[in-house]
Write an enzyme that holds these catalytic residues in place. Structure first.
Site, short mmCIF file in Angstrom:
data_model
loop_
_atom_site.label_atom_id
_atom_site.label_comp_id
_atom_site.label_asym_id
_atom_site.label_seq_id
_atom_site.Cartn_x
_atom_site.Cartn_y
_atom_site.Cartn_z
N HIS A 125 0.77 -1.27 -0.33
CA HIS A 125 -0.20 -0.17 -0.16
C HIS A 125 0.59 1.01 0.26
O HIS A 125 1.26 1.71 0.95
CB HIS A 125 -0.95 0.25 1.29
CG HIS A 125 -2.33 0.67 1.10
ND1 HIS A 125 -2.34 2.25 1.17
CD2 HIS A 125 -3.77 1.01 1.91
CE1 HIS A 125 -3.15 2.30 0.15
NE2 HIS A 125 -4.04 1.68 1.73
N HIS A 152 -2.79 6.88 -1.37
CA HIS A 152 -3.47 7.95 -0.22
C HIS A 152 -2.43 8.16 1.39
O HIS A 152 -3.67 8.94 2.40
CB HIS A 152 -4.66 6.79 0.56
CG HIS A 152 -5.58 6.28 -0.69
ND1 HIS A 152 -6.16 4.68 -0.12
CD2 HIS A 152 -4.72 6.36 -2.10
CE1 HIS A 152 -6.16 4.46 -1.87
NE2 HIS A 152 -6.02 5.12 -2.18
N TYR A 209 -0.59 7.16 3.26
CA TYR A 209 0.07 6.05 4.20
C TYR A 209 1.40 6.39 4.24
O TYR A 209 1.79 7.51 3.68
CB TYR A 209 -0.50 4.87 4.09
CG TYR A 209 -2.27 4.98 4.26
CD1 TYR A 209 -2.84 5.54 5.38
CD2 TYR A 209 -3.02 4.96 3.59
CE1 TYR A 209 -3.98 5.22 6.01
CE2 TYR A 209 -4.39 5.13 3.73
CZ TYR A 209 -5.64 5.36 5.01
OH TYR A 209 -6.23 5.10 5.26
#
Length: 346
Positions: free
Chosen positions: A149, A152, A154
């Protein structure tokens, strides 16, 4: 759109290395916080099984956090470390495979509680090693690959973005330097899993704190940004946008997944309000749901090979049978995404 001819592209098989997918439909990762103390139980396994047995080609799990003290600030987000949590994930893998599905975990670190400028080299090394351990465990447990990931806002994305990364060492500076943390994570994961195990990287231009943010303002900048990530070992890019139909740059209809495939030659996954008429944040910012929308434009783009795979989020969240209904032309039976439907999260 209801004819089998018009949706054929969506139901063609696809291979990521040695992993064969039955079709182009991907279940997008969606945080649910249904894993008490970080342990995914039989209910989570059943949740993923229902999508696998109803025609989803590849499941990307909800974000599951690595073994680092700052990796999560939510106690019911699943862990990807510890014997009990990993046993839960092993059961999920077995359950999905028994239903004929493919599944990869989304490996996640939510980000710095302060900012990435405060991390020491030793802590960065520990985090990189934690990602690699998670990748190794994913392979050991029988997953079909991993997704990192990097979107966004993070942790990985905090290193990418100049607004959150003002480091003056080799992890900060220009666009290429800001990819160094990610490339170290990818390279460590690649060493942990070997050359054949698929590694997907999810990235985005937008951040949860800024929908108009851009890592790259032009195709040339995007090409510079992506090149080190390809060299590090990414097999597939999962290109997160809020609305898949929106062009990424002026002068071209290509979306982010289209540009990424064009610039890297790597397979890409598109995502963003697929099958719905509004972006996902509208439910939370305005209390609005979304009606089902035709996917003719999506199919046309897929037929042109603008991208290779299509990630579906909310539509699959509220309707586990979405893929089969689309394949069989039963669009009048699709369940709309509403606040009431979301409460079930089944």
């Amino acid at each position: 759109m209801n004819s089998s001819q018009s949706i054929r592209a969506l139901f063609q098989p696809f291979a990521i290395g040695n992993v064969s997918l039955a079709n182009r439909i991907v279940m997008a990762p969606m945080t649910r916080q249904f894993s008490p103390d970080g342990v995914p139980g039989s209910d989570v396994a059943a949740y993923y099984r229902r999508r696998a047995e109803n025609g989803v080609g590849l499941i990307v799990t909800e974000g599951t956090v690595i073994n680092h003290p700052d990796s999560s600030n939510q106690m019911n987000v699943p862990h990807f470390y510890g014997e009990t949590a990993l046993q839960g994930w092993e059961n999920i893998v077995d359950t999905v495979h028994a239903a004929g599905g493919r599944i990869v975990p989304q490996i996640w670190h939510m980000g710095a509680r302060g900012n990435v400028n405060d991390y020491s080299q030793s802590e960065i090394t520990e985090i990189v090693e934690a990602f690699a351990q998670a990748a190794s465990d994913a392979r050991r447990l029988g997953f079909d690959g991993i997704e990192l990931h990097g979107a966004h806002g993070y942790l990985i994305d905090q290193f990418f973005w100049e607004k959150t990364n003002s480091r003056t060492d080799h992890y900060g500076g220009d666009m290429i330097a800001r990819t160094r943390f990610a490339t170290e994570v990818i390279e460590a994961c690649r060493r942990a899993v070997g050359p054949e195990f698929p590694i997907v990287l999810r990235f985005s231009q937008w951040k949860s704190s800024s929908y108009t943010a851009k890592l790259a303002e032009t195709p040339a900048q995007l090409e510079r940004f992506l090149a080190p990530l390809v060299d590090a070992g990414v097999d597939v890019f999962h290109c997160s946008t809020r609305r898949f139909w929106e062009p990424e740059f002026e002068g071209s209809d290509l979306n982010l997944a289209g540009w990424t495939k064009k610039l890297t030659g790597k397979p890409t996954i598109t995502v963003g309000s697929v099958g719905l008429d509004g972006d996902f944040m509208s439910l939370f910012t305005e209390g609005k749901g979304a009606e089902n929308a035709k996917i003719d434009g999506l199919i046309e783009r897929l037929e042109r090979e603008e991208f290779d795979l299509v990630a579906v989020g909310r539509a699959l969240l509220v309707d586990p049978t979405w893929a089969n209904k689309i394949r069989e032309g039963r669009t009048d039976e699709l369940i709309p995404f509403t606040s009431e439907a979301v409460k079930t999260l089944y």
